[in-house]
Design an enzyme around this catalytic site. Structure first.
Site, mmCIF file in Angstrom:
data_model
loop_
_atom_site.group_PDB
_atom_site.id
_atom_site.type_symbol
_atom_site.label_atom_id
_atom_site.label_comp_id
_atom_site.label_asym_id
_atom_site.label_seq_id
_atom_site.Cartn_x
_atom_site.Cartn_y
_atom_site.Cartn_z
ATOM 1 N N LYS A 1 48.941 46.651 35.355
ATOM 2 C CA LYS A 1 48.275 45.407 35.875
ATOM 3 C C LYS A 1 48.668 44.283 34.487
ATOM 4 C CE LYS A 1 45.841 47.182 39.326
ATOM 5 N NZ LYS A 1 46.306 48.344 39.530
ATOM 6 N N HIS B 1 41.390 46.024 37.100
ATOM 7 C CA HIS B 1 41.397 44.705 37.428
ATOM 8 C C HIS B 1 40.388 43.761 36.506
ATOM 9 C CE1 HIS B 1 43.931 44.889 40.882
ATOM 10 N NE2 HIS B 1 43.202 45.806 41.374
ATOM 11 N N SER C 1 38.652 45.669 43.810
ATOM 12 C CA SER C 1 40.083 45.279 44.087
ATOM 13 C C SER C 1 40.412 44.427 45.345
ATOM 14 C CB SER C 1 40.947 46.280 43.956
ATOM 15 O OG SER C 1 40.793 47.150 44.838
#
Length: 548
Positions: free
Chosen positions: A388, A357, A329
């Site tokens: 996200k 991610h 990240s």
């Protein structure tokens, strides 16, 4: 006979030996017994002592040995024996204290890219302390660190170096209005600090689904999943996530952090080892701690070191779980999943990949790291967060049905926690539908990633080994990184300034998040801003001007 745990200092004082201080301090922070602390063992790979724990050990040892206050920041050692040796070289200098430098509302009309002169340059002497210096005070008052840090934080905010937590006054798209609570002014910024990788957080279908479900089912479920908190939308969401990831079953947790805590601690215990990459997310670190398993750390993406750790651990523990970020990240690079899977099979270990991610970013369909490497079905467990790309809240784990069912009864962060609201679940279902219906969003994201990466690379910035939507500008020095972050914001671009504990000391950086919503003009203006800010603050780059 002289007590081996005593030493006599040059001024006649009798103190505990350095070795005894280091060993007893290490025992206190790691819960190891004395006989388990091999002085020559690698701190990370063999003992699972990460940089944060090591800092606490060194700080306490330095204080107990009455060594100079600033010494701990200069010490690093790969083993306890080398730490003892290094501290022993300083024991003759105890008693002296180094001098510490003194520390000292309306909408803006500024256009993005225009310099805001209200952001002050440094007006006081630089306070060289980092966030690591406000941990583990020896004061009996538990608030001592908090109060000292509060003063430090206020000084940094006054200098416009800390902007953490500034509130948005608009939707978060490629641009956002952010209010500077220090000056009382708001301004529109180019937004490069959002994990809304595919722009789904503002998609009308997602917003409508959230509103409709909230009206139908209420604001929340007021209960945990196994008692009275399961809604039919939770079950539908789990079915869709399992199908999206190509796995048998899925469990949804209240958050991505909770997913790592619950999954790791349910599957491993005191007789097992959790083998982790040095740069894994803190939720993985805390999940390993909570499990009670032995934690083994291998050097970042170093497969030879992973092999060594697995070989050494195989005869010492019952089972081994390798846990890795898919996309790291703060660095943007990708784990070497093919080799991790191969080594896991060779040593009888299981693999958990955190795709926080990677979901929505890696793979043609955006299903994550396993798809990116053509390893669907080859990874034991895939974990993700829904805050996200998926534009909601919550976390999830997918895998074999029997394992997922086990987690429902043995993951404390699932069993004893309230579930996500039905409205959030409905929005997540809609987000998955949009992803599958509009694959051009992933294509646009990758066009943007490649374009910005080329601009910044051509400008001479160090982007490390990024292969994802996370693009770091590596600076190293914390002061320079904070000053460049301030210079970037003064020109109307918002990105993250990352210092300890987000990254190790000496590895400070700006962290840029690219989304599918950024336009080519956004990317070119962003690159121009970074070049200007770098030139202002002395961050090395190949050229002072950007060739577009």
């Amino acid at each position: 006979m002289t007590d081996l745990t005593q030493r006599r200092s040059p001024d006649g004082r009798t103190d505990r030996a350095v070795s005894e201080v280091v060993i007893s301090t290490a025992m206190r922070y790691t819960q190891y017994r004395r006989d388990q602390l091999d002085l020559d063992a690698e701190l990370e790979g063999d003992l699972g002592i990460d940089s944060v724990v090591l800092i606490s050990i060194i700080d306490d040892a330095v204080k107990e040995l009455a060594l100079p206050n600033g010494l701990s920041a200069t010490i690093s050692a790969p083993s306890l024996r080398e730490l003892i040796t290094e501290l022993e070289t300083h024991t003759g200098t105890a008693g002296g204290q180094p001098e510490v430098p003194p520390t000292t509302g309306e909408q803006s009309e500024l256009a993005v890219g225009e310099l805001d002169s209200s952001a002050p340059p440094g007006t006081t002497a630089w306070d060289g302390r980092s966030m690591r210096d406000f941990m583990d005070s020896r004061e009996p008052d538990l608030y001592a660190d908090a109060r000292e840090f509060a003063a430090h934080r206020r000084d940094r905010e006054t200098e416009h170096l800390y902007w953490y937590g500034m509130p948005l006054h608009s939707r978060c798209t490629n641009r956002a209005v952010i209010r500077d609570e220090l000056t009382g002014r708001s301004r529109e910024y180019l937004m490069f600090a959002s994990n809304n990788y595919l722009g789904l957080a503002n998609h009308p279908d997602v917003i409508d689904a959230i509103c409709d479900a909230t009206r139908s089912y209420g604001a929340t479920n007021t209960g945990c999943r196994i008692i009275g908190g399961t809604n039919q939308l939770h079950l539908e969401l789990e079915r869709k996530l399992a199908a999206f990831k190509g796995r048998q079953a899925c469990i949804v947790y209240p958050g991505g952090y909770a997913a790592n805590l619950g999954c790791i601690s349910a599957l491993t215990g005191a007789r097992d080892a959790v083998v982790v990459d040095k740069l894994n997310h803190m939720s993985i670190v805390d999940g390993a701690k909570l499990s009670g398993a032995v934690r083994k750390i291998y050097r970042h993406n170093d497969m030879a070191d992973l092999a060594r750790v697995l070989e050494r651990s195989a005869d010492q523990v019952r089972g081994m779980l390798i846990v890795t970020d898919g996309v790291f990240s703060m660095h943007g690079d990708i784990c070497d999943l093919p080799e991790i899977v191969r080594l896991a099979r060779a040593h009888g270990a299981r693999v958990l990949v955190d795709d926080a991610h990677a979901t929505g970013v890696l793979g043609v369909r955006g299903s994550g790291t396993a798809e990116h490497f053509g390893l669907k079905g080859e990874v034991d467990l895939e974990l993700g967060t829904m805050s996200k790309t998926l534009a909601g809240m919550g976390g999830f784990v997918v895998g074999d049905e029997d394992v997922i069912d086990y987690l429902r009864f043995y993951s404390n962060s699932y069993v004893f926690a309230a579930t996500i609201p039905a409205g959030v679940a409905a929005g997540l279902i809609a987000a998955l539908d949009v992803m599958e219906r509009e694959p051009e969003r992933i294509v646009a994201l990758w066009n943007n990633i490649r374009h910005l990466r080329r601009l910044l690379t051509d400008a001479g910035f160090d982007l490390e080994h990024t292969e994802s939507a996370i693009v770091p500008i590596v600076i190293g020095d914390e002061q320079r990184a904070l000053e460049m972050g301030r210079a970037v914001r003064a020109r109307g671009l918002f990105c993250q300034t990352v210092v300890f504990p987000g990254v190790p000391l000496g590895d400070a950086r700006l962290r840029i998040s690219v989304t599918s919503e950024h336009t080519p003009e956004d990317l070119e203006l962003a690159a121009k801003i970074f070049v200007e800010a770098g030139a202002e603050t002395g961050v090395p780059a190949a050229r002072d001007e950007l060739r577009l």
